[in-house]
Design an enzyme around this catalytic site. Structure first.
Site, short mmCIF file in Angstrom:
data_model
loop_
_atom_site.label_atom_id
_atom_site.label_comp_id
_atom_site.label_asym_id
_atom_site.label_seq_id
_atom_site.Cartn_x
_atom_site.Cartn_y
_atom_site.Cartn_z
CG HIS A 149 -1.96 -1.02 1.26
ND1 HIS A 149 -2.82 -1.22 0.20
CD2 HIS A 149 -2.29 -1.95 2.20
CE1 HIS A 149 -3.63 -2.24 0.51
NE2 HIS A 149 -3.33 -2.69 1.70
CG ASP A 189 -2.64 -8.22 0.94
OD1 ASP A 189 -1.92 -8.43 1.93
OD2 ASP A 189 -3.69 -7.54 0.97
CG ASP A 282 -4.70 -9.82 3.53
OD1 ASP A 282 -4.45 -10.35 2.43
OD2 ASP A 282 -4.43 -8.63 3.78
C1 X5A Z 1 -1.07 -4.99 4.09
C2 X5A Z 1 -2.52 -5.02 4.42
C3 X5A Z 1 -4.45 -3.81 5.12
C4 X5A Z 1 -4.84 -2.45 5.60
C5 X5A Z 1 -6.28 -2.43 6.06
C6 X5A Z 1 -6.60 -1.12 6.70
N1 X5A Z 1 -3.07 -3.88 4.77
N2 X5A Z 1 -7.96 -1.08 7.16
O1 X5A Z 1 -3.15 -6.06 4.40
ZN ZN Z 2 -3.98 -6.96 2.82
#
Ligand code: X5A
Ligand code: ZN
Length: 704
Positions: A149, A189, A282
């Site tokens: 991100h 991801d 995730d």
């Molecule tokens: C790297 C990653 C997720 C961010 C979620 C914020 N970030 N609500 O999985």
């Molecule tokens: Zn993520």
């Protein structure tokens, strides 16, 4: 039709040199005051422990983290950003650190953040270099903070530096000697890799492929550029591929379909020199943020399919993934693949969603001028399923229904999880879909190449001989039902189920005194093998304003938090795990009723399987993501009773907070409901009538 993975890769990797980078120093990044956070140091430790326990770490070349030099980070990030990230942990920022963190979206900092971030970026460089140089066949970098991100001048979404982007630029710009001219980045991801997309948007040397939940633009990071229309610009046009899911619950079958019909054909044509995987876990089954359901085997299969490209040179860099067990098991499966262990892949249990084929078709349309291989028609006879279940739909993202509307599930039978068959090009097929009300399955004219699906009807006959209802159990469910029918658990009831006749309605169907609507019961109507009373250290409360069965007034919940000052009565029934799931389905109103003919349709996968029971024995509770907004989505493990786990179902802790804040009503039970509890306690010989009434009234009056 899909590019098959080259068998050579598997053969060559028999004695594969697989790098495994782990370094405790990357656990230094943590929340400043020990607040809970999904992106926490235990993530790395859990994976590392698992790989050691399974003897996998010792089969790898284990590497330590290395700091990234500024000049390499600078290929992605502004000097200001680098300076700030590297100084944020210093004394100078002690008083302003939290305030700076708040300016970003989903970011925290502590005294270890700078060091961890520089090591995470440097570590991906380190393993990428070794793989590119041929010192290693492939590698896994267990790094954090994650990276995908992070943008040029911005930390966000738990990410400080874009580790994978930094490593890609390093190979392309700083190491011409290694001969890496084309890089495929696969970002699996569950979130869109916005930072990586932006970094290489005009760059044809990097093919960026991201598959993520999009949910029509509402899923994090919730920017429109995660849609499939963003395919790159200028020379980079066609080198950016987004596969945006419309909802959660996507699993192995959906990902495999995206691989087979998008990623693999394009990878074949692109012919990368190395593959970097932004390997967040995730989207794994059980992840608290992702809501998808890739299994460890699924990840292994996706990775195996990639091994056929770039001579098997694959670098995996950890991104997200927040369920410790899920990420440990998933990385373990991936490590075995890289080590060349033989996997037997059973075909995915589920079919892709209808939406999956629609999305795949849309992506192919968008990209077919850039990648002619995508212009062919999708194969015929695709199997698919209509989803999500209504219960899952209302459990998804932002919707906030609470089940008070008795009618919300009626007429929803068309969304039930059935397997369907397609006989033609997708778009044209979808318009032809018809619901066959008789079979609850969609059929089309031509023959089907996929497995037939016959729901099994169990017809229940009433005492007077009339047919009461027909229960639809899909063939698909018969496997788990037969498995779970062999395991016993203690179901601990604290509400109306303490009264045995009412509890038996959940097993045998029908209604007991005081109930306004009947239950459908379990598939397995055998009575409990034992009954036992106990008290548990959890507070009893009454919440919600009305229920379909008991009318106006709250129903019982146990505060999931242990409180040794509390004593709540529970009546425990020894039942099978299949019956326990059927109770969970009924409590959460997941059994669909087809009003016209009295049929009932059960969900076709269990909420609590054997692995969930195992999970609960260490974690005490499991909040069921697929039904997270239902009233009884939280299954608590209350300990063992003669070697069998004692389970109960209650509200999630988040609902407790909502009761406390007044967002949800704490309200006393209706008279009939209270009377049922009292009968339970009296007939169960726990309290006399006055004592039972006092117990209930006190709980109702006390609140939280
Ligand atoms: C790297 C990653 C997720 C961010 C979620 C914020 N970030 N609500 O999985
Ligand atoms: Zn993520």
């Amino acid at each position: 039709m899909a590019a098959a993975p080259a068998p050579a890769a598997a053969a060559a990797s028999r004695a594969a040199r697989v790098g495994l980078l782990y370094d405790e120093r990357m656990c230094a990044h943590a929340t400043p005051d020990g607040e809970e956070h999904p992106e926490n140091p235990e993530r790395l430790r859990a994976i590392w422990r698992k790989l050691n326990a399974e003897g996998v770490a010792s089969r790898c070349v284990v590497l330590k983290a290395k700091e990234a030099e500024d000049k390499y980070i600078a290929s992605v990030h502004s000097n200001n950003h680098i300076k700030l990230m590297k100084e944020i942990s210093s004394k100078k920022y002690d008083s302003s650190r939290n305030k700076i963190a708040r300016k970003y979206n989903s970011i925290y900092f502590n005294k270890g953040s700078s060091e961890s971030a520089v090591l995470a970026a440097g570590s991906v460089i380190e393993v990428a270099e070794k793989v590119a140089a041929g010192e290693l066949c492939s590698a896994i970098a267990l790094v954090r903070p994650p990276g995908h991100h992070a943008e040029h001048d911005e930390a966000m979404g738990f990410c400080l530096f874009n580790n994978v982007a930094v490593a890609a630029n390093y190979l392309l710009n700083d190491r011409p000697d290694l001969g890496i001219k084309k890089i495929l980045i696969v970002d699996w991801d569950v979130h869109h890799g916005n930072g990586t997309q932006k970094m290489f948007y005009n760059d044809p040397r990097v093919l960026f492929f991201s598959v993520h939940r999009f949910d029509y633009g509402s899923f994090y990071p919730a920017e429109g550029d995660a849609s499939h229309c963003f395919i790159g610009e200028e020379a980079g046009k066609g080198y950016n591929i987004n596969v945006p899911w419309e909802h959660g619950k996507c699993g192995d079958a959906d990902y495999v379909a995206a691989w087979d019909h998008i990623l693999l054909p394009v990878a074949e044509a692109f012919d990368p020199d190395i593959i970097l995987v932004s390997a967040g876990f995730d989207a794994a089954l059980g992840d608290p943020l992702g809501g998808c359901c890739i299994t460890p085997n699924g990840y292994a299969l996706l990775l195996t399919k990639l091994l056929g490209f770039a001579k098997g040179r694959i670098v995996m860099a950890l991104e997200g993934g927040y369920n410790l067990r899920s990420i440990a098991n998933s990385v373990f499966a991936c490590a075995k693949v890289l080590l060349g262990d033989k996997f037997t892949f059973s075909s995915p249990e589920m079919q892709p969603f209808e939406s999956t084929w629609r999305i795949i078709q849309a992506v192919r349309n968008e990209l077919k001028t850039c990648w002619p291989v995508l212009s062919s028609k999708l194969p015929e006879n695709l199997s698919l399923r209509v989803k999500p279940l209504p219960s899952e739909l209302y459990a998804s993202s932002d919707s906030e229904p609470d089940g008070e509307d008795v009618d919300e599930l009626s007429g929803a039978v068309s969304s039930v999880n059935v397997i369907q068959f397609a006989d033609d090009a997708i778009s044209d097929h979808l318009s032809k879909m018809k619901l066959d009300e008789e079979n609850l399955a969609v059929k089309t004219a031509s023959s089907c190449s996929t497995v037939e699906h016959h729901p099994t009807d169990l017809v229940e006959v009433d005492k007077d001989g009339s047919v009461v209802l027909s229960k639809r159990i899909s063939d698909f469910s018969l496997a788990w039902r037969s498995d779970l029918s062999r395991t016993h658990v203690w179901y601990a009831s604290f509400g109306s189920n303490m009264w045995k006749p009412r509890f038996l309605c959940y097993i045998q169907g029908g209604k007991a005194d005081g109930m306004s609507i009947p239950c459908c019961g379990s598939r397995d109507t055998s009575p409990p093998r034992g009954t036992m009373w106990k008290t548990v250290p959890h507070r009893l409360l009454f919440g919600r304003s009305s229920t379909p069965c008991w009318g106006t007034g709250g129903v019982a919940f146990l505060n999931p938090e242990i409180n040794y000052n509390e004593k709540s009565y529970v009546c425990m029934y020894k039942i099978t795990l299949e019956q326990f799931n059927d109770i969970l389905f009924q409590e959460n109103r997941l059994v669909l009723e087809d009003g016209k003919n009295g049929n009932v349709v059960y969900p076709d996968s269990p909420l609590i399987g054997l692995s969930e029971v195992e999970f609960m024995s260490t974690n005490k509770a499991i909040h069921l993501e697929p039904i997270k907004d239902s009233w009884y989505s939280n299954v608590l493990y209350l300990g063992d009773e003669d070697e069998l786990p004692t389970l109960t179902m209650t509200c999630p802790s988040s609902d407790i907070e909502r009761y406390k804040s007044g967002e949800l009503p704490l309200s006393p039970p209706s008279k009939t409901y209270a009377a049922t509890l009292i009968k339970g306690l009296v007939e169960g010989e726990q309290l006399d009538a006055d004592g039972a009434a006092n117990y209930i009234n006190a709980a109702a009056a006390r609140g939280l």
